[in-house]
Design a protein around this motif. Structure first.
Motif, PDB file in Angstrom:
ATOM      1  N   ILE A  28      56.960 -59.302 -37.073  1.00 47.73           N
ATOM      2  CA  ILE A  28      55.656 -58.660 -37.241  1.00 47.73           C
ATOM      3  C   ILE A  28      54.717 -59.533 -38.070  1.00 47.73           C
ATOM      4  CG2 ILE A  28      54.470 -56.732 -38.378  1.00 47.73           C
ATOM      5  CD1 ILE A  28      56.713 -54.923 -37.418  1.00 47.73           C
ATOM      6  N   LYS A  29      55.245 -60.178 -39.095  1.00 43.16           N
ATOM      7  CA  LYS A  29      54.420 -61.080 -39.903  1.00 43.16           C
ATOM      8  C   LYS A  29      53.864 -62.217 -39.049  1.00 43.16           C
ATOM      9  CE  LYS A  29      56.499 -60.311 -44.472  1.00 43.16           C
ATOM     10  NZ  LYS A  29      57.318 -60.906 -45.557  1.00 43.16           N
ATOM     11  N   GLU A  30      54.704 -62.760 -38.180  1.00 44.25           N
ATOM     12  CA  GLU A  30      54.266 -63.852 -37.306  1.00 44.25           C
ATOM     13  C   GLU A  30      53.250 -63.363 -36.289  1.00 44.25           C
ATOM     14  OE1 GLU A  30      53.950 -67.698 -35.994  1.00 44.25           O
ATOM     15  OE2 GLU A  30      55.037 -66.948 -37.762  1.00 44.25           O
ATOM     16  N   GLU A  31      53.508 -62.183 -35.703  1.00 44.33           N
ATOM     17  CA  GLU A  31      52.565 -61.595 -34.745  1.00 44.33           C
ATOM     18  C   GLU A  31      51.222 -61.302 -35.419  1.00 44.33           C
ATOM     19  OE1 GLU A  31      52.647 -60.511 -31.288  1.00 44.33           O
ATOM     20  OE2 GLU A  31      54.148 -62.119 -31.361  1.00 44.33           O
ATOM     21  N   SER A  32      51.273 -60.779 -36.636  1.00 45.39           N
ATOM     22  CA  SER A  32      50.041 -60.466 -37.366  1.00 45.39           C
ATOM     23  C   SER A  32      49.221 -61.731 -37.629  1.00 45.39           C
ATOM     24  CB  SER A  32      50.370 -59.781 -38.699  1.00 45.39           C
ATOM     25  OG  SER A  32      51.051 -58.576 -38.484  1.00 45.39           O
ATOM     26  N   LYS A  33      49.906 -62.789 -37.996  1.00 44.23           N
ATOM     27  CA  LYS A  33      49.235 -64.064 -38.250  1.00 44.23           C
ATOM     28  C   LYS A  33      48.579 -64.589 -36.985  1.00 44.23           C
ATOM     29  CE  LYS A  33      50.197 -68.763 -39.906  1.00 44.23           C
ATOM     30  NZ  LYS A  33      51.260 -69.692 -40.383  1.00 44.23           N
ATOM     31  N   ASN A  34      49.309 -64.534 -35.870  1.00 46.41           N
ATOM     32  CA  ASN A  34      48.780 -65.036 -34.592  1.00 46.41           C
ATOM     33  C   ASN A  34      47.578 -64.235 -34.109  1.00 46.41           C
ATOM     34  OD1 ASN A  34      50.785 -66.980 -34.563  1.00 46.41           O
ATOM     35  ND2 ASN A  34      52.151 -65.801 -33.234  1.00 46.41           N
ATOM     36  N   ARG A  35      47.543 -62.948 -34.464  1.00 42.67           N
ATOM     37  CA  ARG A  35      46.474 -62.061 -33.998  1.00 42.67           C
ATOM     38  C   ARG A  35      45.389 -61.851 -35.055  1.00 42.67           C
ATOM     39  NH1 ARG A  35      48.441 -58.930 -29.591  1.00 42.67           N
ATOM     40  NH2 ARG A  35      50.669 -59.244 -29.200  1.00 42.67           N
ATOM     41  N   SER A  36      45.527 -62.508 -36.224  1.00 39.10           N
ATOM     42  CA  SER A  36      44.590 -62.321 -37.349  1.00 39.10           C
ATOM     43  C   SER A  36      44.474 -60.839 -37.691  1.00 39.10           C
ATOM     44  CB  SER A  36      43.210 -62.899 -36.996  1.00 39.10           C
ATOM     45  OG  SER A  36      43.297 -64.281 -36.735  1.00 39.10           O
ATOM     46  N   TYR A  37      45.626 -60.174 -37.753  1.00 35.80           N
ATOM     47  CA  TYR A  37      45.670 -58.739 -38.029  1.00 35.80           C
ATOM     48  C   TYR A  37      46.264 -58.495 -39.416  1.00 35.80           C
ATOM     49  CZ  TYR A  37      47.410 -53.921 -37.861  1.00 35.80           C
ATOM     50  OH  TYR A  37      47.699 -52.618 -38.153  1.00 35.80           O
ATOM     51  N   MET A  38      45.614 -57.657 -40.207  1.00 38.48           N
ATOM     52  CA  MET A  38      46.095 -57.326 -41.544  1.00 38.48           C
ATOM     53  C   MET A  38      46.991 -56.090 -41.472  1.00 38.48           C
ATOM     54  SD  MET A  38      44.933 -59.531 -43.726  1.00 38.48           S
ATOM     55  CE  MET A  38      45.082 -58.665 -45.274  1.00 38.48           C
ATOM     56  N   ILE A  39      48.240 -56.236 -41.839  1.00 34.73           N
ATOM     57  CA  ILE A  39      49.167 -55.107 -41.851  1.00 34.73           C
ATOM     58  C   ILE A  39      48.723 -54.112 -42.912  1.00 34.73           C
ATOM     59  CG2 ILE A  39      51.584 -54.402 -42.169  1.00 34.73           C
ATOM     60  CD1 ILE A  39      52.341 -57.331 -41.493  1.00 34.73           C
ATOM     61  N   PRO A  40      48.620 -52.815 -42.551  1.00 32.09           N
ATOM     62  CA  PRO A  40      48.169 -51.814 -43.546  1.00 32.09           C
ATOM     63  C   PRO A  40      49.097 -51.748 -44.755  1.00 32.09           C
ATOM     64  CG  PRO A  40      48.158 -50.898 -41.321  1.00 32.09           C
ATOM     65  CD  PRO A  40      48.860 -52.222 -41.235  1.00 32.09           C
ATOM     66  N   LYS A  41      48.506 -51.551 -45.919  1.00 33.01           N
ATOM     67  CA  LYS A  41      49.304 -51.392 -47.138  1.00 33.01           C
ATOM     68  C   LYS A  41      49.817 -49.952 -47.231  1.00 33.01           C
ATOM     69  CE  LYS A  41      46.739 -54.896 -49.744  1.00 33.01           C
ATOM     70  NZ  LYS A  41      45.928 -55.163 -50.942  1.00 33.01           N
ATOM     71  N   PRO A  42      50.991 -49.746 -47.839  1.00 35.27           N
ATOM     72  CA  PRO A  42      51.947 -50.741 -48.346  1.00 35.27           C
ATOM     73  C   PRO A  42      52.667 -51.445 -47.193  1.00 35.27           C
ATOM     74  CG  PRO A  42      52.838 -48.522 -48.569  1.00 35.27           C
ATOM     75  CD  PRO A  42      51.429 -48.362 -48.097  1.00 35.27           C
ATOM     76  N   LYS A  51      55.780 -56.315 -29.708  1.00 36.01           N
ATOM     77  CA  LYS A  51      54.657 -57.173 -29.293  1.00 36.01           C
ATOM     78  C   LYS A  51      53.545 -56.339 -28.669  1.00 36.01           C
ATOM     79  CE  LYS A  51      55.017 -61.238 -27.490  1.00 36.01           C
ATOM     80  NZ  LYS A  51      54.451 -62.084 -28.554  1.00 36.01           N
ATOM     81  N   VAL A  52      53.916 -55.379 -27.807  1.00 34.08           N
ATOM     82  CA  VAL A  52      52.912 -54.534 -27.161  1.00 34.08           C
ATOM     83  C   VAL A  52      52.175 -53.692 -28.197  1.00 34.08           C
ATOM     84  CG1 VAL A  52      52.538 -52.657 -25.523  1.00 34.08           C
ATOM     85  CG2 VAL A  52      54.154 -54.473 -24.955  1.00 34.08           C
ATOM     86  N   LEU A  53      52.924 -53.087 -29.120  1.00 37.21           N
ATOM     87  CA  LEU A  53      52.300 -52.235 -30.131  1.00 37.21           C
ATOM     88  C   LEU A  53      51.411 -53.029 -31.081  1.00 37.21           C
ATOM     89  CD1 LEU A  53      54.967 -49.572 -31.144  1.00 37.21           C
ATOM     90  CD2 LEU A  53      53.400 -49.627 -29.209  1.00 37.21           C
ATOM     91  N   MET A  54      51.768 -54.267 -31.351  1.00 31.93           N
ATOM     92  CA  MET A  54      50.915 -55.106 -32.194  1.00 31.93           C
ATOM     93  C   MET A  54      49.568 -55.339 -31.518  1.00 31.93           C
ATOM     94  SD  MET A  54      52.376 -55.595 -35.055  1.00 31.93           S
ATOM     95  CE  MET A  54      51.320 -56.885 -35.712  1.00 31.93           C
ATOM     96  N   GLY A  55      49.570 -55.374 -30.192  1.00 31.21           N
ATOM     97  CA  GLY A  55      48.314 -55.467 -29.455  1.00 31.21           C
ATOM     98  C   GLY A  55      47.460 -54.224 -29.660  1.00 31.21           C
ATOM     99  N   TRP A  56      48.098 -53.044 -29.669  1.00 31.06           N
ATOM    100  CA  TRP A  56      47.362 -51.796 -29.924  1.00 31.06           C
ATOM    101  C   TRP A  56      46.762 -51.807 -31.325  1.00 31.06           C
ATOM    102  CZ3 TRP A  56      51.093 -47.283 -28.136  1.00 31.06           C
ATOM    103  CH2 TRP A  56      51.432 -47.468 -26.793  1.00 31.06           C
TER     104      TRP A  56
END
Length: 219
Positions: free
Chosen positions: A42-56, A76-81
């Motif tokens: 998820i960290k790698e997917e977030s980086k590739n998509r410039s997406y900030m994972i919600p805190k916490p 991967k699909v949900l990270m797109g959502w």
């Protein structure tokens, strides 16, 4: 999970079994990630998509891991959502209400609620084309201008329905696109909504290949 590899005609069969099928099988690994694997993924997917994972962060990642049972393709699909603006809590509630298996739900929800009509058409058309096909060949098979085609392909990549790869072609590498077998099976099923699509795409692709072949001969 196995896809049949050598069935004549247009049939496509998905077999789930505890026993091996021998030479007709093409194995698709559906082993889930453990939590630590999911976290790194998820960290790698977030980086590739410039997406900030919600805190916490830890809690958010654990939620995603739990709702998809650690299945990498579903993640991967949900990270797109999520990168498209869906709140994590809404995603969690949406999946909990689903009565189908997680991958089927992810594919169906993405196709019906997130894709443009052009992206749906290209997604389905790709199920009739070679699994690793160059951008130029897709462009020749579709009645879409270049800008619309590129935007539609970007949609499909963003939701992890296709993968962009580099394909060697003569003296250079070109952009090409491919699908995972499970995704291709879903695309083929949805293609039945487009009357005559298989015949139309196959005809255009064969014509494209003949013209390329003739061009090489003329040279």
């Amino acid at each position: 999970c196995w896809f049949s590899a050598k069935i004549k005609g247009k049939s496509k069969v998905l077999v789930t079994s505890r026993k091996r099928l021998g030479q007709i099988e093409r194995i698709i690994d559906l082993n889930p990630f453990n939590f630590e694997n999911t976290k790194e993924f998820i960290k790698e997917e977030s980086k590739n998509r410039s997406y900030m994972i919600p805190k916490p962060f830890e809690s958010s990642i654990r939620t995603i891991h739990k709702v998809v049972d650690g299945i990498p393709l579903a993640i991967k699909v949900l990270m797109g959502w999520l990168s498209n603006g869906l709140p994590l809590k809404q995603l969690e509630n949406k999946i909990k209400k689903s009565k189908s298996n997680i991958l089927e739900f992810c594919f169906k929800e993405t196709y019906e609620n997130y894709l443009s009509e052009e992206a749906k058409l290209i997604f389905c058309a790709l199920s009739f084309l070679p699994n690793e096909i160059a951008y130029d060949d897709i462009e020749l098979c579709m009645d879409l201008n270049s800008e619309i085609l590129q935007l539609a392909l970007f949609e499909l990549i963003n939701f992890s329905l296709i993968i962009r790869v580099s394909k060697p072609l003569e003296n250079e590498d070109v952009d090409a696109y491919k699908m995972l077998p499970l995704t291709r099976l879903f695309a083929y099923e949805k293609s039945q909504d487009f009357d005559g699509l298989e015949r139309k795409i196959s005809k255009k692709y064969n014509k494209c290949m003949e013209e390329k072949k003739q061009f090489k001969i003329d040279l």
